[in-house]
Design an enzyme around this catalytic site. Sequence first.
Site, PDB file in Angstrom:
ATOM      1  N   ASN A  11       0.592  -1.207   0.037  1.00 26.31           N
ATOM      2  CA  ASN A  11      -0.031  -0.012   0.043  1.00 26.31           C
ATOM      3  C   ASN A  11       0.647   1.189  -0.016  1.00 26.31           C
ATOM      4  O   ASN A  11       0.417   2.392  -0.498  1.00 26.31           O
ATOM      5  CB  ASN A  11      -1.188   0.078   1.269  1.00 26.31           C
ATOM      6  CG  ASN A  11      -0.236  -0.196   2.434  1.00 26.31           C
ATOM      7  OD1 ASN A  11       0.341  -1.454   2.667  1.00 26.31           O
ATOM      8  ND2 ASN A  11      -0.294   0.665   3.418  1.00 26.31           N
ATOM      9  N   ARG A  12       2.179   1.130   0.368  1.00 23.76           N
ATOM     10  CA  ARG A  12       3.138   2.558   0.370  1.00 23.76           C
ATOM     11  C   ARG A  12       4.450   2.080   0.163  1.00 23.76           C
ATOM     12  O   ARG A  12       4.904   0.847   0.227  1.00 23.76           O
ATOM     13  CB  ARG A  12       2.507   3.214   1.785  1.00 23.76           C
ATOM     14  CG  ARG A  12       3.129   2.511   2.921  1.00 23.76           C
ATOM     15  CD  ARG A  12       2.689   3.169   4.195  1.00 23.76           C
ATOM     16  NE  ARG A  12       3.134   2.465   5.273  1.00 23.76           N
ATOM     17  CZ  ARG A  12       4.189   2.540   6.092  1.00 23.76           C
ATOM     18  NH1 ARG A  12       5.050   3.672   5.595  1.00 23.76           N
ATOM     19  NH2 ARG A  12       4.486   1.839   7.287  1.00 23.76           N
ATOM     20  N   GLY A  13       5.220   3.007  -0.124  1.00 23.45           N
ATOM     21  CA  GLY A  13       6.661   3.169   0.014  1.00 23.45           C
ATOM     22  C   GLY A  13       7.267   1.902  -1.048  1.00 23.45           C
ATOM     23  O   GLY A  13       6.760   1.768  -2.329  1.00 23.45           O
ATOM     24  N   ILE A  14       8.396   1.370  -0.525  1.00 24.58           N
ATOM     25  CA  ILE A  14       8.927   0.299  -1.431  1.00 24.58           C
ATOM     26  C   ILE A  14       8.019  -0.652  -1.917  1.00 24.58           C
ATOM     27  O   ILE A  14       7.852  -1.112  -2.981  1.00 24.58           O
ATOM     28  CB  ILE A  14      10.056  -0.407  -0.603  1.00 24.58           C
ATOM     29  CG1 ILE A  14      11.299   0.763  -0.473  1.00 24.58           C
ATOM     30  CG2 ILE A  14      10.641  -1.401  -1.175  1.00 24.58           C
ATOM     31  CD1 ILE A  14      12.366   0.381   0.599  1.00 24.58           C
ATOM     32  N   ARG A  34      -2.437  -4.067   5.615  1.00 26.41           N
ATOM     33  CA  ARG A  34      -3.222  -3.737   7.055  1.00 26.41           C
ATOM     34  C   ARG A  34      -4.230  -2.759   6.602  1.00 26.41           C
ATOM     35  O   ARG A  34      -5.311  -2.563   7.278  1.00 26.41           O
ATOM     36  CB  ARG A  34      -2.440  -3.324   8.077  1.00 26.41           C
ATOM     37  CG  ARG A  34      -1.605  -4.426   8.372  1.00 26.41           C
ATOM     38  CD  ARG A  34      -0.931  -4.187   9.959  1.00 26.41           C
ATOM     39  NE  ARG A  34      -0.084  -3.308  10.084  1.00 26.41           N
ATOM     40  CZ  ARG A  34       0.426  -2.537  11.007  1.00 26.41           C
ATOM     41  NH1 ARG A  34       0.341  -3.044  12.195  1.00 26.41           N
ATOM     42  NH2 ARG A  34       1.195  -1.419  10.641  1.00 26.41           N
ATOM     43  N   ASP A  48      -3.035  -9.060   9.352  1.00 23.89           N
ATOM     44  CA  ASP A  48      -2.056  -8.700  10.084  1.00 23.89           C
ATOM     45  C   ASP A  48      -0.834 -10.042   9.964  1.00 23.89           C
ATOM     46  O   ASP A  48      -1.257 -10.919  10.434  1.00 23.89           O
ATOM     47  CB  ASP A  48      -2.317  -8.212  11.648  1.00 23.89           C
ATOM     48  CG  ASP A  48      -1.253  -7.771  12.398  1.00 23.89           C
ATOM     49  OD1 ASP A  48      -0.028  -8.081  12.309  1.00 23.89           O
ATOM     50  OD2 ASP A  48      -1.640  -6.940  13.050  1.00 23.89           O
ATOM     51  N   GLY A  77       6.914  -4.553   7.327  1.00 27.19           N
ATOM     52  CA  GLY A  77       7.671  -4.157   8.560  1.00 27.19           C
ATOM     53  C   GLY A  77       7.406  -3.131   9.080  1.00 27.19           C
ATOM     54  O   GLY A  77       6.734  -2.037   8.598  1.00 27.19           O
ATOM     55  N   TYR A 140      15.332  -3.308  15.198  1.00 29.18           N
ATOM     56  CA  TYR A 140      15.190  -3.362  13.810  1.00 29.18           C
ATOM     57  C   TYR A 140      16.432  -4.058  13.022  1.00 29.18           C
ATOM     58  O   TYR A 140      16.141  -4.888  12.159  1.00 29.18           O
ATOM     59  CB  TYR A 140      14.851  -1.832  13.088  1.00 29.18           C
ATOM     60  CG  TYR A 140      14.587  -1.825  11.687  1.00 29.18           C
ATOM     61  CD1 TYR A 140      13.542  -2.216  11.300  1.00 29.18           C
ATOM     62  CD2 TYR A 140      15.793  -1.445  10.750  1.00 29.18           C
ATOM     63  CE1 TYR A 140      12.974  -2.113   9.796  1.00 29.18           C
ATOM     64  CE2 TYR A 140      15.417  -1.332   9.213  1.00 29.18           C
ATOM     65  CZ  TYR A 140      14.122  -1.544   8.945  1.00 29.18           C
ATOM     66  OH  TYR A 140      13.747  -1.662   7.547  1.00 29.18           O
ATOM     67  N   LYS A 144      16.262  -7.652  10.877  1.00 31.36           N
ATOM     68  CA  LYS A 144      16.605  -7.561   9.370  1.00 31.36           C
ATOM     69  C   LYS A 144      17.804  -8.482   9.060  1.00 31.36           C
ATOM     70  O   LYS A 144      17.938  -9.437   8.163  1.00 31.36           O
ATOM     71  CB  LYS A 144      17.015  -6.174   8.749  1.00 31.36           C
ATOM     72  CG  LYS A 144      15.646  -5.443   8.920  1.00 31.36           C
ATOM     73  CD  LYS A 144      14.707  -5.954   7.924  1.00 31.36           C
ATOM     74  CE  LYS A 144      13.358  -4.911   7.773  1.00 31.36           C
ATOM     75  NZ  LYS A 144      12.403  -5.463   6.802  1.00 31.36           N
ATOM     76  N   ILE A 173      16.553   4.941   1.274  1.00 29.72           N
ATOM     77  CA  ILE A 173      15.376   5.243   0.101  1.00 29.72           C
ATOM     78  C   ILE A 173      14.742   6.444   0.324  1.00 29.72           C
ATOM     79  O   ILE A 173      13.782   6.685   1.388  1.00 29.72           O
ATOM     80  CB  ILE A 173      14.891   3.977  -0.202  1.00 29.72           C
ATOM     81  CG1 ILE A 173      15.732   2.846  -0.250  1.00 29.72           C
ATOM     82  CG2 ILE A 173      13.808   3.973  -1.279  1.00 29.72           C
ATOM     83  CD1 ILE A 173      16.834   2.662  -1.238  1.00 29.72           C
TER      84      ILE A 173
END
Length: 234
Positions: A11-14, A34, A48, A77, A140, A144, A173
Amino acid sequence: MTRHVVVTGANRGIGRAIAEAFVAHGDTVSSIYRGGDLPDGVTGAIADITDSEAVNAAFDELEAKHGRVRVLVANAGITRDGLLMRMSDDDFAAVIDTNLTGTFRTVRRAVNSMMREKYGRIVLMGSVVGLLGNPGQVNYSASKSALVGMARSITREVGGRGITANVIAPGFIATDMTAELGDDVVKQYESTIPAKRFGTTQEVAAAAVFLASDAAGYVSGAVLPVDGGLGMGH
């Protein structure tokens, strides 16, 4: 053959850029997410990824429409940044449960379908800080870096069934989140990047499309940095 590609968090970003790139590539693309709006041409199922039953139900719903998943990009994430001494158990656990265990939940379900197809491309969204480290991101970076071990174990388990598993490690990014950083902060970050600029979501998406392609059929257990040289040697 048209492939069913699932991108979590499209839904967004990368994640959004990756979903758009696969649509442009001619694949059938869906997302487990979500909330929010998805790109044109992308089918969605709300779930979720911290809930195994919800993840499995979402895959069932999407596969009923588009057939078995052949490509999974585990992108969803969260961050809960804070210095180690002040980080709460909840903030650590929430990031691990979403970024690491949530990825495990989606991969486990996707591999079930890929094994039957005797074909699969798994792309896990890591981060340069997973190998380089970053102050205030113990949770985080831990989540990763663990994806590298996950991809390599998956490769050893199911690599003989035509399934590959790789990690993309983006650096800084340009997204809506980084757009909120002040100019001084951006310049400070850019000064540490050999390329002297932030990357684009399209550059990360191009890496995902490559790793999911037939051209990358002999690439597995690898970490592909998309970071302008920031993490060299790590």
